[in-house]
Write a protein that holds these residues in place. Structure first.
Motif, PDB file in Angstrom:
ATOM      1  N   UNK A 225       0.940  -1.097  -0.152  1.00 23.90           N
ATOM      2  CA  UNK A 225       0.014  -0.019  -0.075  1.00 23.90           C
ATOM      3  C   UNK A 225       0.932   1.189   0.063  1.00 23.90           C
ATOM      4  N   UNK A 226       2.028   1.121   0.665  1.00 20.87           N
ATOM      5  CA  UNK A 226       3.091   2.389   0.630  1.00 20.87           C
ATOM      6  C   UNK A 226       3.861   2.347  -0.847  1.00 20.87           C
ATOM      7  N   UNK A 227       3.440   1.632  -1.670  1.00 19.56           N
ATOM      8  CA  UNK A 227       4.117   1.814  -2.928  1.00 19.56           C
ATOM      9  C   UNK A 227       5.397   0.953  -3.231  1.00 19.56           C
ATOM     10  N   UNK A 228       5.960   0.122  -2.231  1.00 14.15           N
ATOM     11  CA  UNK A 228       7.271  -0.830  -2.544  1.00 14.15           C
ATOM     12  C   UNK A 228       6.711  -1.957  -3.225  1.00 14.15           C
ATOM     13  N   UNK A 229       7.836  -2.376  -4.083  1.00 17.38           N
ATOM     14  CA  UNK A 229       8.017  -3.656  -4.650  1.00 17.38           C
ATOM     15  C   UNK A 229       7.984  -4.613  -3.658  1.00 17.38           C
ATOM     16  N   UNK A 230       6.901  -5.335  -3.391  1.00 24.30           N
ATOM     17  CA  UNK A 230       6.900  -6.235  -2.185  1.00 24.30           C
ATOM     18  C   UNK A 230       7.564  -7.599  -2.556  1.00 24.30           C
ATOM     19  N   UNK A 231       7.705  -7.976  -3.889  1.00 25.63           N
ATOM     20  CA  UNK A 231       8.523  -8.827  -4.411  1.00 25.63           C
ATOM     21  C   UNK A 231       9.958  -9.022  -3.911  1.00 25.63           C
ATOM     22  N   UNK A 232      10.586  -7.579  -3.919  1.00 23.60           N
ATOM     23  CA  UNK A 232      11.971  -7.546  -3.462  1.00 23.60           C
ATOM     24  C   UNK A 232      11.883  -7.259  -1.905  1.00 23.60           C
ATOM     25  N   UNK A 233      10.828  -7.175  -1.262  1.00 24.68           N
ATOM     26  CA  UNK A 233      11.027  -6.892   0.164  1.00 24.68           C
ATOM     27  C   UNK A 233      11.746  -7.904   1.132  1.00 24.68           C
ATOM     28  N   UNK A 234      11.467  -9.409   0.968  1.00 18.52           N
ATOM     29  CA  UNK A 234      12.251 -10.336   1.829  1.00 18.52           C
ATOM     30  C   UNK A 234      13.848 -10.366   1.213  1.00 18.52           C
ATOM     31  N   UNK A 235      13.992 -10.185  -0.058  1.00 16.43           N
ATOM     32  CA  UNK A 235      15.388 -10.307  -0.458  1.00 16.43           C
ATOM     33  C   UNK A 235      16.089  -9.009   0.123  1.00 16.43           C
ATOM     34  N   UNK A 236      15.676  -7.822   0.235  1.00 14.12           N
ATOM     35  CA  UNK A 236      16.197  -6.833   0.657  1.00 14.12           C
ATOM     36  C   UNK A 236      16.287  -6.740   2.269  1.00 14.12           C
ATOM     37  N   UNK A 237      15.516  -7.508   2.939  1.00 11.88           N
ATOM     38  CA  UNK A 237      15.798  -7.515   4.367  1.00 11.88           C
ATOM     39  C   UNK A 237      16.522  -8.693   4.817  1.00 11.88           C
ATOM     40  N   UNK A 238      17.140  -9.577   3.859  1.00 16.78           N
ATOM     41  CA  UNK A 238      17.930 -10.739   4.166  1.00 16.78           C
ATOM     42  C   UNK A 238      19.129 -10.090   4.957  1.00 16.78           C
ATOM     43  N   UNK A 239      19.471 -10.958   5.955  1.00 14.83           N
ATOM     44  CA  UNK A 239      20.786 -10.873   6.403  1.00 14.83           C
ATOM     45  C   UNK A 239      20.504  -9.685   7.324  1.00 14.83           C
ATOM     46  N   UNK A 240      19.467  -8.854   7.657  1.00 14.00           N
ATOM     47  CA  UNK A 240      19.332  -7.905   8.589  1.00 14.00           C
ATOM     48  C   UNK A 240      18.625  -8.536   9.908  1.00 14.00           C
ATOM     49  N   UNK A 241      18.265  -7.540  10.915  1.00 14.77           N
ATOM     50  CA  UNK A 241      17.848  -7.986  12.087  1.00 14.77           C
ATOM     51  C   UNK A 241      16.197  -8.724  11.821  1.00 14.77           C
ATOM     52  N   UNK A 242      15.737  -8.203  10.761  1.00 18.34           N
ATOM     53  CA  UNK A 242      14.196  -8.651  10.736  1.00 18.34           C
ATOM     54  C   UNK A 242      14.200  -9.929   9.747  1.00 18.34           C
ATOM     55  N   UNK A 243      15.437 -10.413   9.520  1.00 22.95           N
ATOM     56  CA  UNK A 243      15.452 -11.717   8.521  1.00 22.95           C
ATOM     57  C   UNK A 243      14.996 -12.771   9.346  1.00 22.95           C
ATOM     58  N   UNK A 244      14.371 -13.973   8.853  1.00 19.57           N
ATOM     59  CA  UNK A 244      13.937 -15.050   9.512  1.00 19.57           C
ATOM     60  C   UNK A 244      13.599 -15.977   8.581  1.00 19.57           C
ATOM     61  N   UNK A 245      13.632 -17.501   9.005  1.00 23.39           N
ATOM     62  CA  UNK A 245      13.164 -18.382   8.064  1.00 23.39           C
ATOM     63  C   UNK A 245      11.715 -18.051   7.578  1.00 23.39           C
ATOM     64  N   UNK A 246      10.808 -17.892   8.654  1.00 21.94           N
ATOM     65  CA  UNK A 246       9.500 -17.565   7.930  1.00 21.94           C
ATOM     66  C   UNK A 246       9.391 -16.390   6.851  1.00 21.94           C
ATOM     67  N   UNK A 247      10.303 -15.584   7.181  1.00 17.74           N
ATOM     68  CA  UNK A 247      10.248 -14.535   6.147  1.00 17.74           C
ATOM     69  C   UNK A 247      10.923 -14.774   4.842  1.00 17.74           C
ATOM     70  N   UNK A 248      11.781 -15.816   4.799  1.00 18.09           N
ATOM     71  CA  UNK A 248      12.358 -16.124   3.585  1.00 18.09           C
ATOM     72  C   UNK A 248      11.443 -17.276   2.908  1.00 18.09           C
ATOM     73  N   UNK A 249      10.526 -17.835   3.722  1.00 19.95           N
ATOM     74  CA  UNK A 249       9.693 -18.979   3.201  1.00 19.95           C
ATOM     75  C   UNK A 249       8.377 -18.043   2.650  1.00 19.95           C
ATOM     76  N   UNK A 250       7.735 -17.498   3.501  1.00 21.59           N
ATOM     77  CA  UNK A 250       6.318 -17.106   3.410  1.00 21.59           C
ATOM     78  C   UNK A 250       6.333 -15.529   2.820  1.00 21.59           C
ATOM     79  N   UNK A 251       7.421 -14.832   3.018  1.00 21.18           N
ATOM     80  CA  UNK A 251       7.392 -13.446   2.438  1.00 21.18           C
ATOM     81  C   UNK A 251       7.249 -13.387   1.031  1.00 21.18           C
TER      82      UNK A 251
END
Length: 301
Positions: free
Chosen positions: A194-220
């Motif tokens: 809704x904020x205009x971000x390409x959500x298909x790029x969201x999980x890869x962008x967050x990878x390796x940071x504090x928000x990263x997790x196995x559920x994010x990588x799988x379900x994101x």
């Protein structure tokens, strides 16, 4: 060695396949016939009752939807312990359920000289398929030792957490984090779209940071693309686990406001026209994105 397996659902079927791949003779039983027929076609023996599994296998694994289901399959009519002669030495219960129920199962099994280890797992379907599950075990050292061949085929790590029931408590702790995390991922995905971000790029962008997790990588990525099949985990099972947390919290006097809030979100699924408790966890994003066009042409939650 002949190994028995009861419960061929999303997790149980790939776990039983790992036993076949490890070279064991597998005798299996499942309430619905289709998964059992699939496994039999791959080399397993299809048992007609759980009792037959108990009578013919040296070790037995269970992977069922709840401790109520375990009670029925283990101790009900034609259940494991109804077998006139029992060959099994130890049972690994990979199901997630209440710790007090598990302690009762272990006492009843021990009365017949059989070790009962609560061994709930984490890692999801992908880990079940590759034999890389993480096991939280509760019970006796001797029981764990007896079950080592079974654990070696389906898991990457087994941690003995203590006496009977401690594996279930540990799994509930795991589910406290996962239940809240999956909802956070659904909310974040809808928020970002809704904020205009390409959500298909969201999980890869967050990878390796504090928000990263196995559920994010799988379900994101699945939430971003609204691709909900094949099912990797049912909403209803996560809701059930949240309820287990609430029940135990009530017993021990613990405060779990985050899980209370998560449970309320899971309850909303029942009234949603596109969702059911059988839907994949990824479909939770639909709670927040009803106005978003369905992106996956094969949408079927």
């Amino acid at each position: 060695m002949r190994v028995g397996f009861v419960g061929l659902g999303d997790m149980g079927l790939p776990m039983a396949r790992r036993l076949l791949a490890a070279g064991y003779e597998v005798i299996a039983w499942n309430r619905s016939p289709a998964p059992l027929a699939t496994l039999a076609a791959e080399g397993a023996t299809a048992a007609t009752t759980p009792a037959q599994v108990m009578a013919e296998a040296e070790l037995v694994g269970l992977c069922l939807s709840s401790h109520e289901a375990v009670a029925t399959i283990a101790f009900g009519a034609d259940g494991l312990f109804s077998a006139p002669t029992i060959k099994a030495q130890a049972i690994a219960d990979f199901s997630t359920g209440a710790a007090d129920a598990t302690r009762d199962f272990a006492r009843r099994a021990a009365a017949q000289g059989i070790a009962w280890i609560d061994a709930p797992v984490s890692g999801g379907v992908a880990a079940a398929e590759t034999g890389a599950l993480i096991v939280f075990a509760g019970g006796t050292e001797a029981g764990l030792k007896a079950l080592e061949p079974l654990f070696a085929a389906v898991s990457a790590r087994v941690t003995h957490m203590g006496g009977s029931g401690s594996g279930q408590v540990t799994k509930i702790c795991n589910q406290m984090i996962v239940a809240a995390n999956v909802i956070a991922i659904a909310e974040t995905t809808a928020f970002a779209r809704k904020a205009g971000v390409d959500v298909t790029a969201l999980a890869p962008a967050l990878a390796g940071g504090f928000a990263d997790s196995a559920p994010l990588r799988i379900f994101g990525p699945r939430m971003a693309r609204q691709t909900f099949k094949p099912r990797l985990g049912a909403i209803g099972l996560m809701r059930k686990d949240a309820e287990l947390v609430q029940d135990l919290a009530s017993q021990i006097g613990a405060d779990v406001p985050l899980i209370d809030a998560a449970r309320a979100v899971y309850d909303r699924v029942e009234a949603h026209p596109d969702l059911s408790f059988d839907s994949d966890l990824s479909a939770l994003v639909r709670l927040y994105e009803d106005e978003i066009a369905i992106l996956d042409e094969g949408f079927d939650p």
